[in-house]
Motif scaffolding. Structure first.
Motif, PDB file in Angstrom:
ATOM      1  N   ARG A 245       0.839  -1.199   0.000  1.00 28.47           N
ATOM      2  CA  ARG A 245       0.000   0.000   0.000  1.00 28.47           C
ATOM      3  C   ARG A 245       0.874   1.250   0.000  1.00 28.47           C
ATOM      4  N   HIS A 246       0.248   2.385  -0.247  1.00 27.82           N
ATOM      5  CA  HIS A 246       0.972   3.637  -0.093  1.00 27.82           C
ATOM      6  C   HIS A 246       1.461   3.763   1.337  1.00 27.82           C
ATOM      7  N   ILE A 247       2.641   4.298   1.502  1.00 28.70           N
ATOM      8  CA  ILE A 247       3.290   4.271   2.804  1.00 28.70           C
ATOM      9  C   ILE A 247       2.549   5.091   3.861  1.00 28.70           C
ATOM     10  N   TRP A 248       1.746   6.068   3.449  1.00 24.57           N
ATOM     11  CA  TRP A 248       0.969   6.844   4.425  1.00 24.57           C
ATOM     12  C   TRP A 248      -0.407   6.226   4.681  1.00 24.57           C
ATOM     13  N   GLY A 249      -0.685   5.071   4.084  1.00 24.73           N
ATOM     14  CA  GLY A 249      -1.927   4.364   4.348  1.00 24.73           C
ATOM     15  C   GLY A 249      -3.159   5.011   3.746  1.00 24.73           C
ATOM     16  N   LEU A 257      -0.054  -1.243   6.924  1.00 26.45           N
ATOM     17  CA  LEU A 257       0.016  -2.639   7.372  1.00 26.45           C
ATOM     18  C   LEU A 257       1.438  -3.187   7.356  1.00 26.45           C
ATOM     19  N   VAL A 258       2.416  -2.301   7.494  1.00 27.34           N
ATOM     20  CA  VAL A 258       3.821  -2.700   7.579  1.00 27.34           C
ATOM     21  C   VAL A 258       4.401  -2.088   8.851  1.00 27.34           C
ATOM     22  N   ALA A 259       4.982  -2.917   9.694  1.00 24.46           N
ATOM     23  CA  ALA A 259       5.395  -2.470  11.020  1.00 24.46           C
ATOM     24  C   ALA A 259       6.624  -1.566  11.014  1.00 24.46           C
ATOM     25  N   ASP A 260       7.507  -1.725  10.020  1.00 24.07           N
ATOM     26  CA  ASP A 260       8.784  -1.005  10.096  1.00 24.07           C
ATOM     27  C   ASP A 260       8.843   0.244   9.222  1.00 24.07           C
ATOM     28  N   THR A 261       7.709   0.686   8.664  1.00 25.69           N
ATOM     29  CA  THR A 261       7.659   1.970   7.968  1.00 25.69           C
ATOM     30  C   THR A 261       7.015   2.991   8.903  1.00 25.69           C
ATOM     31  N   PRO A 262       7.693   4.072   9.233  1.00 28.77           N
ATOM     32  CA  PRO A 262       7.139   5.032  10.191  1.00 28.77           C
ATOM     33  C   PRO A 262       5.817   5.619   9.711  1.00 28.77           C
ATOM     34  N   THR A 263       4.887   5.799  10.633  1.00 27.23           N
ATOM     35  CA  THR A 263       3.620   6.444  10.305  1.00 27.23           C
ATOM     36  C   THR A 263       3.879   7.874   9.858  1.00 27.23           C
ATOM     37  N   GLN A 264       3.201   8.299   8.802  1.00 23.67           N
ATOM     38  CA  GLN A 264       3.359   9.670   8.334  1.00 23.67           C
ATOM     39  C   GLN A 264       2.003  10.262   7.994  1.00 23.67           C
ATOM     40  N   THR A 265       1.954  11.591   7.975  1.00 26.13           N
ATOM     41  CA  THR A 265       0.675  12.270   7.843  1.00 26.13           C
ATOM     42  C   THR A 265       0.046  12.088   6.468  1.00 26.13           C
ATOM     43  N   THR A 266       0.860  12.166   5.425  1.00 27.50           N
ATOM     44  CA  THR A 266       0.323  12.128   4.067  1.00 27.50           C
ATOM     45  C   THR A 266       1.450  11.825   3.097  1.00 27.50           C
ATOM     46  N   ALA A 267       1.162  11.933   1.801  1.00 22.81           N
ATOM     47  CA  ALA A 267       2.186  11.697   0.787  1.00 22.81           C
ATOM     48  C   ALA A 267       3.214  12.814   0.784  1.00 22.81           C
ATOM     49  N   LEU A 277      10.364  15.457   9.432  1.00 20.81           N
ATOM     50  CA  LEU A 277       9.655  15.051  10.638  1.00 20.81           C
ATOM     51  C   LEU A 277       8.159  15.248  10.508  1.00 20.81           C
ATOM     52  N   ASN A 278       7.405  14.249  10.938  1.00 21.92           N
ATOM     53  CA  ASN A 278       5.946  14.316  11.037  1.00 21.92           C
ATOM     54  C   ASN A 278       5.549  13.986  12.460  1.00 21.92           C
ATOM     55  N   THR A 279       4.348  14.436  12.859  1.00 26.89           N
ATOM     56  CA  THR A 279       3.800  14.071  14.159  1.00 26.89           C
ATOM     57  C   THR A 279       2.454  13.379  13.965  1.00 26.89           C
ATOM     58  N   CYS A 280       2.342  12.157  14.474  1.00 30.63           N
ATOM     59  CA  CYS A 280       1.093  11.396  14.481  1.00 30.63           C
ATOM     60  C   CYS A 280       0.875  10.856  15.893  1.00 30.63           C
ATOM     61  N   SER A 281      -0.341  11.008  16.411  1.00 33.65           N
ATOM     62  CA  SER A 281      -0.687  10.558  17.765  1.00 33.65           C
ATOM     63  C   SER A 281       0.254  11.148  18.806  1.00 33.65           C
ATOM     64  N   GLY A 282       0.680  12.371  18.567  1.00 30.59           N
ATOM     65  CA  GLY A 282       1.527  13.064  19.519  1.00 30.59           C
ATOM     66  C   GLY A 282       2.985  12.657  19.490  1.00 30.59           C
ATOM     67  N   VAL A 283       3.366  11.779  18.568  1.00 26.93           N
ATOM     68  CA  VAL A 283       4.746  11.299  18.478  1.00 26.93           C
ATOM     69  C   VAL A 283       5.385  11.860  17.219  1.00 26.93           C
ATOM     70  N   GLN A 284       6.493  12.577  17.406  1.00 24.50           N
ATOM     71  CA  GLN A 284       7.225  13.107  16.261  1.00 24.50           C
ATOM     72  C   GLN A 284       8.273  12.096  15.817  1.00 24.50           C
ATOM     73  N   MET A 288       9.979   7.906   6.217  1.00 23.78           N
ATOM     74  CA  MET A 288      10.747   7.200   5.183  1.00 23.78           C
ATOM     75  C   MET A 288      10.284   7.645   3.810  1.00 23.78           C
ATOM     76  N   PHE A 289      10.468   8.924   3.518  1.00 27.57           N
ATOM     77  CA  PHE A 289       9.957   9.463   2.252  1.00 27.57           C
ATOM     78  C   PHE A 289      10.668   8.855   1.046  1.00 27.57           C
ATOM     79  N   MET A 290      11.850   8.271   1.269  1.00 26.78           N
ATOM     80  CA  MET A 290      12.611   7.673   0.157  1.00 26.78           C
ATOM     81  C   MET A 290      12.119   6.281  -0.212  1.00 26.78           C
TER      82      MET A 290
END
Length: 328
Positions: A245-249, A257-267, A277-284, A288-290
């Motif tokens: 899937r797209h990395i931002w879900g 649905l991949v555990a080792d790709t950091p959650t990010q806000t959008t594309a 740096l992105n912040t999701c659920s209060g965590v900055q 992995m934009f690359m």
């Protein structure tokens, strides 16, 4: 790193976090779509998938079975119960639909795309050394997938602009029928699709008449269409074909649905500057934009993660939905 979402969602929709924002706008000016000289990268795969799932109960059942299989495979790998089946060579059929001479791409351009896919999926791409140290430990390495050009079909057509309605996959609508999609990976190369660079079917469509990837000719292989000139549009779309899937879900702080790709806000677009740096659920966190499954320019994407590798292996495994493609 995010936790996997194991629930099977009826239409494949992914969760999102509330009240999360992009907190770092530190990208340099090259990250703007205008600076790239073209529109933003556009991939219609998820939209096409959601429309198909909404209208087809049988396809929804296949999707649910796909994700159940993938979840079990990933858990079994983690527990050491299964091992990858080794390298799988996938036979590729390229269907070229052209209206002008420029759209009738050369054999050399087609081969350049196969070469790029083989390099990117084996982690032998020349820019693999650009992976930041932070992400090196979770980089996929060789995914175990190789691609072999089996056949090229060409057809002159009067269609000026194609849409994402799969018309290019039917001889009856001035396209070309797929070649045995159970045993061959079909790619349709077309003239223009507006702002869409390409789109793909996901593995729940394995063997169906429309199964495969569509890419606009000027983004297929090595071309002059900077910044999408290095064949990475196909790498991205083949990722979808192999259940990434797209990395931002596809949602604000969504889940791929991949555990080792950091959650990010959008594309992300253009050529971001690391760290971003992105912040999701209060965590900055640094994102992995690359990753090939983001929307950055071709020259800015150069890796899959280990978790993405496992998802790929789950669909090409002997019990996976794309096992029919296996040529060992």
């Amino acid at each position: 790193m995010k936790k996997l979402l194991f629930g099977i969602l009826a239409l494949g929709l992914v969760s999102s976090c509330n009240n999360d924002n992009l907190t770092n706008q530190s990208e340099d000016s090259s990250t703007t779509p205008e600076s790239s000289g073209l529109f933003k990268r556009g991939c219609a795969s998820e939209e096409v998938r959601q429309e198909a799932l909404k209208n087809n109960a049988q396809l929804r059942q296949k999707y649910e079975a796909l994700e159940a299989h993938t979840e079990k495979f990933m858990n079994d790998v983690k527990l050491g119960k299964v091992l990858p089946d080794g390298t799988v060579e996938i036979p590729v059929v390229v269907n070229v639909l052209y209206r002008t001479a420029a759209e009738n791409i050369s054999d050399a351009q087609i081969q350049s795309q196969i070469n790029t896919l083989n390099a990117d999926f084996s982690a032998t791409n020349s820019d693999i050394n650009k992976i930041p140290t932070e992400f090196a430990a979770v980089a996929a390495g060789n995914t175990g997938v190789k691609f072999r050009l089996a056949q090229v079909n060409r057809k002159s057509t009067t269609v000026r602009n194609w849409r994402t309605n799969d018309a290019m996959k039917k001889t009856s609508s001035k396209g070309l029928d797929a070649t045995d999609p159970t045993h061959y990976f079909n790619i349709w190369v077309v003239g223009e699709m507006g702002s869409v660079l390409g789109y793909a079917t996901f593995p729940e469509s394995a063997g169906l008449w429309n199964d495969g990837v569509v890419i606009a000719a000027k983004y297929f292989g090595n071309t002059s269409a900077v910044p999408y000139n290095l064949g990475r549009t196909a790498t991205h779309e083949v990722g979808h074909y192999l259940n990434l899937r797209h990395i931002w879900g596809d949602a604000n702080c969504g889940n791929d649905l991949v555990a080792d790709t950091p959650t990010q806000t959008t594309a992300n677009y253009g050529k971001p500057t690391y760290p971003l740096l992105n912040t999701c659920s209060g965590v900055q966190r640094s994102v992995m934009f690359m990753n090939y499954m983001d929307y950055v320019d071709d020259a800015a994407m150069f890796m899959f993660s280990g978790g993405q590798k496992t998802r790929i292996q789950s669909v090409i495994a002997s019990a996976g939905p794309r096992a029919g493609l296996r040529i060992n």
